[in-house]
Design a protein around this motif. Sequence first.
Motif, PDB file in Angstrom:
ATOM      1  N   SER A  43       0.828  -1.209   0.000  1.00  0.00           N
ATOM      2  CA  SER A  43       0.000   0.000   0.000  1.00  0.00           C
ATOM      3  C   SER A  43       0.862   1.259   0.000  1.00  0.00           C
ATOM      4  O   SER A  43       0.435   2.307  -0.497  1.00  0.00           O
ATOM      5  CB  SER A  43      -0.942  -0.002   1.209  1.00  0.00           C
ATOM      6  OG  SER A  43      -0.238   0.205   2.418  1.00  0.00           O
TER       7      SER A  43
ATOM      8  N   ASP B  22      -1.411   5.427  -4.650  1.00  0.00           N
ATOM      9  CA  ASP B  22      -2.527   5.894  -5.478  1.00  0.00           C
ATOM     10  C   ASP B  22      -3.323   4.751  -6.102  1.00  0.00           C
ATOM     11  O   ASP B  22      -4.352   4.981  -6.740  1.00  0.00           O
ATOM     12  CB  ASP B  22      -1.999   6.797  -6.614  1.00  0.00           C
ATOM     13  CG  ASP B  22      -1.320   8.050  -6.072  1.00  0.00           C
ATOM     14  OD1 ASP B  22      -1.777   8.551  -5.024  1.00  0.00           O
ATOM     15  OD2 ASP B  22      -0.349   8.506  -6.690  1.00  0.00           O
ATOM     16  N   ARG B  23      -2.851   3.516  -5.924  1.00  0.00           N
ATOM     17  CA  ARG B  23      -3.526   2.345  -6.508  1.00  0.00           C
ATOM     18  C   ARG B  23      -3.515   1.191  -5.509  1.00  0.00           C
ATOM     19  O   ARG B  23      -3.130   0.075  -5.825  1.00  0.00           O
ATOM     20  CB  ARG B  23      -2.823   1.929  -7.800  1.00  0.00           C
ATOM     21  CG  ARG B  23      -2.895   2.955  -8.926  1.00  0.00           C
ATOM     22  CD  ARG B  23      -2.076   2.493 -10.118  1.00  0.00           C
ATOM     23  NE  ARG B  23      -0.643   2.532  -9.831  1.00  0.00           N
ATOM     24  CZ  ARG B  23       0.238   1.652 -10.310  1.00  0.00           C
ATOM     25  NH1 ARG B  23      -0.177   0.638 -11.051  1.00  0.00           N
ATOM     26  NH2 ARG B  23       1.513   1.764 -10.027  1.00  0.00           N
TER      27      ARG B  23
ATOM     28  N   GLY C 253      -5.931  -0.601  -3.999  1.00  0.00           N
ATOM     29  CA  GLY C 253      -6.773  -1.742  -4.330  1.00  0.00           C
ATOM     30  C   GLY C 253      -6.240  -2.542  -5.505  1.00  0.00           C
ATOM     31  O   GLY C 253      -6.213  -3.774  -5.479  1.00  0.00           O
ATOM     32  N   THR C 254      -5.814  -1.840  -6.540  1.00  0.00           N
ATOM     33  CA  THR C 254      -5.293  -2.513  -7.730  1.00  0.00           C
ATOM     34  C   THR C 254      -4.036  -3.314  -7.403  1.00  0.00           C
ATOM     35  O   THR C 254      -3.898  -4.475  -7.828  1.00  0.00           O
ATOM     36  CB  THR C 254      -4.990  -1.486  -8.828  1.00  0.00           C
ATOM     37  OG1 THR C 254      -6.197  -0.779  -9.158  1.00  0.00           O
ATOM     38  CG2 THR C 254      -4.443  -2.151 -10.070  1.00  0.00           C
TER      39      THR C 254
ATOM     40  N   ARG D  40      -9.525  -3.491  -8.412  1.00  0.00           N
ATOM     41  CA  ARG D  40      -9.719  -2.264  -9.193  1.00  0.00           C
ATOM     42  C   ARG D  40     -11.002  -1.549  -8.784  1.00  0.00           C
ATOM     43  O   ARG D  40     -11.042  -0.319  -8.686  1.00  0.00           O
ATOM     44  CB  ARG D  40      -9.765  -2.596 -10.687  1.00  0.00           C
ATOM     45  CG  ARG D  40      -8.441  -3.079 -11.257  1.00  0.00           C
ATOM     46  CD  ARG D  40      -8.560  -3.466 -12.720  1.00  0.00           C
ATOM     47  NE  ARG D  40      -7.297  -3.925 -13.271  1.00  0.00           N
ATOM     48  CZ  ARG D  40      -6.370  -3.141 -13.784  1.00  0.00           C
ATOM     49  NH1 ARG D  40      -6.579  -1.828 -13.819  1.00  0.00           N
ATOM     50  NH2 ARG D  40      -5.247  -3.639 -14.260  1.00  0.00           N
TER      51      ARG D  40
ATOM     52  N   ASP E 276     -10.855   0.684  -5.709  1.00  0.00           N
ATOM     53  CA  ASP E 276     -10.245   1.996  -5.912  1.00  0.00           C
ATOM     54  C   ASP E 276     -11.234   3.009  -6.472  1.00  0.00           C
ATOM     55  O   ASP E 276     -10.918   4.206  -6.551  1.00  0.00           O
ATOM     56  CB  ASP E 276      -9.052   1.899  -6.876  1.00  0.00           C
ATOM     57  CG  ASP E 276      -7.817   1.307  -6.215  1.00  0.00           C
ATOM     58  OD1 ASP E 276      -7.691   1.427  -4.984  1.00  0.00           O
ATOM     59  OD2 ASP E 276      -6.985   0.726  -6.940  1.00  0.00           O
ATOM     60  N   ARG E 277     -12.425   2.548  -6.860  1.00  0.00           N
ATOM     61  CA  ARG E 277     -13.347   3.415  -7.591  1.00  0.00           C
ATOM     62  C   ARG E 277     -14.708   3.618  -6.925  1.00  0.00           C
ATOM     63  O   ARG E 277     -15.399   4.583  -7.241  1.00  0.00           O
ATOM     64  CB  ARG E 277     -13.566   2.842  -9.014  1.00  0.00           C
ATOM     65  CG  ARG E 277     -12.315   2.911  -9.881  1.00  0.00           C
ATOM     66  CD  ARG E 277     -12.460   2.060 -11.134  1.00  0.00           C
ATOM     67  NE  ARG E 277     -11.350   2.280 -12.069  1.00  0.00           N
ATOM     68  CZ  ARG E 277     -10.140   1.764 -11.929  1.00  0.00           C
ATOM     69  NH1 ARG E 277      -9.864   1.000 -10.886  1.00  0.00           N
ATOM     70  NH2 ARG E 277      -9.196   2.016 -12.823  1.00  0.00           N
TER      71      ARG E 277
ATOM     72  N   THR F  47      -8.201  -3.063   1.109  1.00  0.00           N
ATOM     73  CA  THR F  47      -8.238  -1.691   0.598  1.00  0.00           C
ATOM     74  C   THR F  47      -8.936  -0.781   1.596  1.00  0.00           C
ATOM     75  O   THR F  47      -8.473   0.340   1.873  1.00  0.00           O
ATOM     76  CB  THR F  47      -8.966  -1.638  -0.755  1.00  0.00           C
ATOM     77  OG1 THR F  47      -8.300  -2.507  -1.677  1.00  0.00           O
ATOM     78  CG2 THR F  47      -8.965  -0.221  -1.320  1.00  0.00           C
TER      79      THR F  47
ATOM     80  N   SER G 231      -6.098   1.790   2.976  1.00  0.00           N
ATOM     81  CA  SER G 231      -6.226   3.121   2.389  1.00  0.00           C
ATOM     82  C   SER G 231      -6.773   4.117   3.407  1.00  0.00           C
ATOM     83  O   SER G 231      -6.692   5.325   3.190  1.00  0.00           O
ATOM     84  CB  SER G 231      -7.138   3.080   1.163  1.00  0.00           C
ATOM     85  OG  SER G 231      -8.464   2.740   1.532  1.00  0.00           O
TER      86      SER G 231
ATOM     87  N   PRO H 119     -13.637   6.227  -2.107  1.00  0.00           N
ATOM     88  CA  PRO H 119     -13.006   7.049  -3.141  1.00  0.00           C
ATOM     89  C   PRO H 119     -13.632   8.429  -3.253  1.00  0.00           C
ATOM     90  O   PRO H 119     -14.848   8.581  -3.265  1.00  0.00           O
ATOM     91  CB  PRO H 119     -13.234   6.236  -4.422  1.00  0.00           C
ATOM     92  CG  PRO H 119     -13.328   4.833  -3.948  1.00  0.00           C
ATOM     93  CD  PRO H 119     -14.052   4.918  -2.631  1.00  0.00           C
TER      94      PRO H 119
END
Length: 392
Positions: free
Chosen positions: A107, A112-113, A115-116, A249, A252-253, A303, A307, A379
């Motif tokens: 992490s 910035d990514r 989760g991905t 992914r 992250d969204r 995530t 995050s 997010p």
Amino acid sequence: MVFFINLARLIFAPLVQPAASEFEVTAASLGVVTSAAWLGSASPRLPTGYLLTRYPRHYIAIATGMLLVCTSLFTAYSQSVVHLTAGAFLMGLSSGMYYISVNPLISELFPDRVGTALGVHGTAAQVAAVGAPLFVSAILVVGDWRTTFLLISGLAGASTLGLVVATRRTEMPEAGAADRSLVTAGKAQWRLVLTGVVFIGVTGFLWNGLFNLYGDYLDVAKGIDAGTGRLLLSLMFAAGIPAFLVTGRLADRVPNVPLIIGIISSFSLFVFVLTLVEGLVAVAVLSVLIGYAIHSLFPAMDTYMLSSLPDEHRGSAYALFSATMMLIQALGSGAVGTAVTRGFSYDRTFQTLSVLAGIVVTGMALCHRSGYLPTGGNPGNTPDGTVPASDD
């Protein structure tokens, strides 16, 4: 490296039946062995959190590889159920230490990514899960179940050397330098830690009991032979490969809490339906759905946690969360195995646990709607759930 680390705690599920045959015990009674692997994975997480306040994360990751080499050799020469149980516990230690050190590092390497990156890492681990039953089936053709652990030991040694080379070529982040106290992190982040534990605790308990005894369950309750059962277990794990990539992914969204609630609801429903269906095709379909749902939960949860945690608390608070939720779910296969040996049916046991998971997630959904849950991992929002001020 994560391939062999994950293989070490998952390999016992497909080995339950051949090991039970050699030791002349029932497969259900070896639920304690699979639970030992997960208890081993849970037990070092708090101590590892403390070590992370003193040593760089990649040092701990390298040490876990060395530990796996030794403990796999120990397990390969098991002479009794007790010895095998001890070996499972010791092999589990390496996975617990690894995930606590490496997930925060990932992490921080990809802030910035999150989760991905976690999704890609989880996919590599999931390949091991898919291959475990097939790996065991192949080994049983040319050797016995002990050969599996000898191979794991040798391959883990090679991957550890590869990790040493990779860390020397990579500039490590300094984000966790201020993380120096488990107690401080726990006090500051207790609401987030508790929320994560409740979300995944009961769900992981059910999952642990299901997959570790899946072969025996299919044999006893569905009339599916051991070889086909191992293939269905591989199918269940294979569904996790796209689940990690897609959900990583997605996390992250989209807001993480509604995503997690939807995943757990689907998982508990699929398990309940599995206990009602008959026939190979229906069981195969449910195996895929269950596998996809549960493996979607892991990148979403990580995530949500990683995050949301600030640099000064990330490693320690994540260790508190991970140790607690792993301790709960590690008891799953032992509890299910004990229930079955005492006369309860597999179907009734899994129905009860899936209903319990549904009740818990419904309560969490109500708490979320009432604003009681941390919205971290949302997010477009800050970790406390407020929308940041515009730069315009």
